[in-house]
Scaffold this motif. Structure first.
Motif, PDB file in Angstrom:
ATOM      1  N   ASP A  88      15.190  43.831  35.945  1.00  0.00           N
ATOM      2  CA  ASP A  88      14.635  42.632  35.326  1.00  0.00           C
ATOM      3  C   ASP A  88      13.210  42.448  35.830  1.00  0.00           C
ATOM      4  O   ASP A  88      12.844  42.945  36.898  1.00  0.00           O
ATOM      5  CB  ASP A  88      15.469  41.397  35.697  1.00  0.00           C
ATOM      6  CG  ASP A  88      16.835  41.410  35.031  1.00  0.00           C
ATOM      7  OD1 ASP A  88      16.947  41.987  33.934  1.00  0.00           O
ATOM      8  OD2 ASP A  88      17.781  40.863  35.629  1.00  0.00           O
ATOM      9  N   ALA A  89      12.416  41.714  35.060  1.00  0.00           N
ATOM     10  CA  ALA A  89      11.004  41.532  35.416  1.00  0.00           C
ATOM     11  C   ALA A  89      10.849  40.897  36.790  1.00  0.00           C
ATOM     12  O   ALA A  89      10.001  41.304  37.590  1.00  0.00           O
ATOM     13  CB  ALA A  89      10.306  40.690  34.353  1.00  0.00           C
ATOM     14  N   ASP A  90      11.695  39.881  37.101  1.00  0.00           N
ATOM     15  CA  ASP A  90      11.539  39.200  38.383  1.00  0.00           C
ATOM     16  C   ASP A  90      11.955  40.077  39.565  1.00  0.00           C
ATOM     17  O   ASP A  90      11.638  39.778  40.718  1.00  0.00           O
ATOM     18  CB  ASP A  90      12.322  37.883  38.395  1.00  0.00           C
ATOM     19  CG  ASP A  90      13.805  38.081  38.094  1.00  0.00           C
ATOM     20  OD1 ASP A  90      14.232  39.241  37.905  1.00  0.00           O
ATOM     21  OD2 ASP A  90      14.536  37.076  38.045  1.00  0.00           O
ATOM     22  N   GLU A  91      12.680  41.166  39.294  1.00  0.00           N
ATOM     23  CA  GLU A  91      13.060  42.091  40.363  1.00  0.00           C
ATOM     24  C   GLU A  91      11.946  43.088  40.669  1.00  0.00           C
ATOM     25  O   GLU A  91      11.813  43.558  41.800  1.00  0.00           O
ATOM     26  CB  GLU A  91      14.306  42.893  39.976  1.00  0.00           C
ATOM     27  CG  GLU A  91      15.581  42.117  39.826  1.00  0.00           C
ATOM     28  CD  GLU A  91      16.728  43.021  39.415  1.00  0.00           C
ATOM     29  OE1 GLU A  91      17.602  43.286  40.265  1.00  0.00           O
ATOM     30  OE2 GLU A  91      16.737  43.493  38.254  1.00  0.00           O
ATOM     31  N   ILE A  92      11.166  43.438  39.652  1.00  0.00           N
ATOM     32  CA  ILE A  92      10.248  44.571  39.782  1.00  0.00           C
ATOM     33  C   ILE A  92       8.785  44.160  39.903  1.00  0.00           C
ATOM     34  O   ILE A  92       7.977  44.911  40.469  1.00  0.00           O
ATOM     35  CB  ILE A  92      10.433  45.539  38.585  1.00  0.00           C
ATOM     36  CG1 ILE A  92       9.835  46.917  38.886  1.00  0.00           C
ATOM     37  CG2 ILE A  92       9.861  44.937  37.316  1.00  0.00           C
ATOM     38  CD1 ILE A  92      10.573  47.700  39.914  1.00  0.00           C
ATOM     39  N   VAL A  93       8.407  43.005  39.353  1.00  0.00           N
ATOM     40  CA  VAL A  93       7.001  42.591  39.447  1.00  0.00           C
ATOM     41  C   VAL A  93       6.620  42.443  40.920  1.00  0.00           C
ATOM     42  O   VAL A  93       7.320  41.812  41.706  1.00  0.00           O
ATOM     43  CB  VAL A  93       6.751  41.274  38.695  1.00  0.00           C
ATOM     44  CG1 VAL A  93       5.362  40.725  38.999  1.00  0.00           C
ATOM     45  CG2 VAL A  93       6.907  41.497  37.182  1.00  0.00           C
ATOM     46  N   GLN A  96       6.441  45.039  42.855  1.00  0.00           N
ATOM     47  CA  GLN A  96       6.938  46.237  43.513  1.00  0.00           C
ATOM     48  C   GLN A  96       6.122  47.459  43.082  1.00  0.00           C
ATOM     49  O   GLN A  96       5.496  47.467  42.013  1.00  0.00           O
ATOM     50  CB  GLN A  96       8.415  46.469  43.159  1.00  0.00           C
ATOM     51  CG  GLN A  96       9.335  45.337  43.597  1.00  0.00           C
ATOM     52  CD  GLN A  96       9.322  45.142  45.100  1.00  0.00           C
ATOM     53  OE1 GLN A  96       9.366  46.110  45.862  1.00  0.00           O
ATOM     54  NE2 GLN A  96       9.237  43.885  45.530  1.00  0.00           N
ATOM     55  N   PRO A  97       6.138  48.548  43.872  1.00  0.00           N
ATOM     56  CA  PRO A  97       5.385  49.751  43.503  1.00  0.00           C
ATOM     57  C   PRO A  97       5.954  50.391  42.223  1.00  0.00           C
ATOM     58  O   PRO A  97       7.170  50.564  42.096  1.00  0.00           O
ATOM     59  CB  PRO A  97       5.590  50.689  44.702  1.00  0.00           C
ATOM     60  CG  PRO A  97       5.980  49.791  45.830  1.00  0.00           C
ATOM     61  CD  PRO A  97       6.753  48.670  45.211  1.00  0.00           C
ATOM     62  N   GLY A 143      -1.221  50.094  42.201  1.00  0.00           N
ATOM     63  CA  GLY A 143       0.007  50.628  41.617  1.00  0.00           C
ATOM     64  C   GLY A 143       1.184  49.691  41.680  1.00  0.00           C
ATOM     65  O   GLY A 143       2.330  50.118  41.480  1.00  0.00           O
ATOM     66  N   LEU A 144       0.922  48.386  41.912  1.00  0.00           N
ATOM     67  CA  LEU A 144       2.000  47.406  41.931  1.00  0.00           C
ATOM     68  C   LEU A 144       2.198  46.823  40.535  1.00  0.00           C
ATOM     69  O   LEU A 144       1.223  46.524  39.829  1.00  0.00           O
ATOM     70  CB  LEU A 144       1.694  46.289  42.928  1.00  0.00           C
ATOM     71  CG  LEU A 144       1.488  46.719  44.388  1.00  0.00           C
ATOM     72  CD1 LEU A 144       1.182  45.501  45.253  1.00  0.00           C
ATOM     73  CD2 LEU A 144       2.706  47.472  44.916  1.00  0.00           C
ATOM     74  N   VAL A 145       3.450  46.637  40.137  1.00  0.00           N
ATOM     75  CA  VAL A 145       3.765  46.149  38.795  1.00  0.00           C
ATOM     76  C   VAL A 145       3.277  44.706  38.636  1.00  0.00           C
ATOM     77  O   VAL A 145       3.531  43.853  39.496  1.00  0.00           O
ATOM     78  CB  VAL A 145       5.282  46.218  38.537  1.00  0.00           C
ATOM     79  CG1 VAL A 145       5.618  45.607  37.175  1.00  0.00           C
ATOM     80  CG2 VAL A 145       5.774  47.656  38.612  1.00  0.00           C
ATOM     81  N   THR A 146       2.581  44.450  37.517  1.00  0.00           N
ATOM     82  CA  THR A 146       2.109  43.087  37.228  1.00  0.00           C
ATOM     83  C   THR A 146       2.807  42.490  36.006  1.00  0.00           C
ATOM     84  O   THR A 146       3.030  41.282  35.941  1.00  0.00           O
ATOM     85  CB  THR A 146       0.586  43.072  37.008  1.00  0.00           C
ATOM     86  OG1 THR A 146       0.242  44.030  35.996  1.00  0.00           O
ATOM     87  CG2 THR A 146      -0.144  43.423  38.304  1.00  0.00           C
ATOM     88  N   THR A 147       3.144  43.322  35.020  1.00  0.00           N
ATOM     89  CA  THR A 147       3.947  42.843  33.882  1.00  0.00           C
ATOM     90  C   THR A 147       4.971  43.909  33.521  1.00  0.00           C
ATOM     91  O   THR A 147       4.771  45.106  33.750  1.00  0.00           O
ATOM     92  CB  THR A 147       3.087  42.535  32.633  1.00  0.00           C
ATOM     93  OG1 THR A 147       2.470  43.738  32.159  1.00  0.00           O
ATOM     94  CG2 THR A 147       2.028  41.492  32.937  1.00  0.00           C
TER      95      THR A 147
END
Length: 341
Positions: free
Chosen positions: A52-57, A59-60, A36-40
């Motif tokens: 932003d993508a670099d903040e969340i990739v 993360q759960p 369940g971790l963000v990949t894209t």
């Protein structure tokens, strides 16, 4: 299919896929691994959810769910549905980076490798907050319309029934019914012009004078500060003033050339709230005696205003006096449905 594209060696296909993902700005497209971790995280996800993508990739993905849904394991349920049923439907409130909520609809699907192994999931969401709010407003408006129609019919029924009961003839009943319903209708027109949010005391008093041809007469005087009335109070005052003017024209101050009506209202600070003092006084008319039986008009005046405050009718020999002492907040209440209950 997405993972199949990425597993190919063709760089052009990867760029093609990336272009599609980033151009779908009305959709949040999120892929995640089996934990369940963000990949894209596409551009649509950034615009809708705020990260932003670099903040969340890494993360759960659960951070976009409400605390209640996280505790209930909604994300895990969607994953299970995606594996067992082919997709997991999503129709619920979600959380943005700033903590605000939005209503989203979408689906979750499993991502598989070329050999059919599940490698992760993709979740696609669309912000449907405006649509949901519109549907909710429509539901409330339909409920409000139904409630107003029922109440209007009940008032018309009461006017008709009581007018016949107290009339001396069919002609008299017809005249009374027409006049009362016309007064009620005029009040509705005033409220509709204000989007049913209410109107001012001065507007209701002025409309009463105009309806009866007294707007330029020195025999009908009114004064008071600017006071807003809620829809129900406005309708109440319209009917009450109509009855008072009608009775004054038949039996009271307006039945003789020397008589006049004086209306005054003021607002004072009470112990816990602001209160409206409203006075109707007839002057210069024939001597007044208290009626032996209360007719429809008297009952309407007393019972209607009593719903808002303390009412006093004084049949003084010099002229009828009506006083109302009511909480201003109650008179200004905007919720028509609740006021009617």
């Amino acid at each position: 299919m997405i993972m199949k594209f990425f597993s190919k060696s063709s760089r052009s296909r990867e760029r093609f896929l990336e272009a599609i993902l980033q151009s779908a700005i009305e959709y949040a497209i999120i892929s995640m691994d089996l934990d369940g971790l963000v990949t894209t995280w596409n551009e649509g996800a950034r615009r809708i959810l705020g990260w932003d993508a670099d903040e969340i990739v890494g993360q759960p993905t659960a951070v976009i769910f409400t605390e209640e849904d996280r505790q209930a394991g909604i994300l895990q349920r969607e994953m299970t549905a995606a594996l067992t049923e082919g997709h997991g439907n999503d129709e619920r409130w979600h959380v943005r980076k700033d903590g605000s909520l939005f209503w989203a609809s979408g689906q979750m699907m499993a991502l598989t490798s070329d050999d059919g192994e599940v490698e992760g999931f993709v979740k696609i969401l669309r912000d449907r907050t405006e649509q949901r709010e519109n549907e909710e407003r429509q539901r409330i408006l339909m409920h409000e319309l139904s409630h107003r129609m029922k109440n209007t019919l009940a008032v018309v029924q009461a006017i008709t029934s009581q007018s016949f009961r107290n009339a001396s003839s069919l002609e008299d009943a017809e005249h009374s019914i027409t006049a009362r319903i016309n007064a009620y209708s005029k009040a509705h027109d005033i409220l509709l012009q204000q989007n049913w949010l209410g109107t001012s005391m001065a507007t209701i008093v002025e409309a009463t004078a105009i309806n009866l041809g007294l707007e330029t007469s020195g025999r009908f005087k009114a004064s008071g500060p600017a006071v807003e009335l809620g829809p129900q109070a406005a309708l109440c005052f319209s009917l009450v003033l109509h009855e008072l003017v009608t009775n004054a024209s038949k039996y009271g101050a307006l039945s003789v050339d020397t008589g006049r009506i004086e209306i005054e209202w003021s607002v004072r600070d009470g112990a816990d709230d602001q209160r409206l003092n409203f006075t109707w006084q007839e002057v210069g008319g024939p001597a007044v005696e208290a009626p032996s039986n209360k007719g429809f008009g008297t009952r309407l005046v007393s019972s209607s205003l009593a719903a808002f405050g303390e009412v006093a009718l004084d049949y003084a020999p010099t002229g009828l006096i009506l006083r109302l002492d009511a909480p201003l907040q109650k008179l200004q209440y905007k919720n028509y449905s609740d006021a009617e209950e």
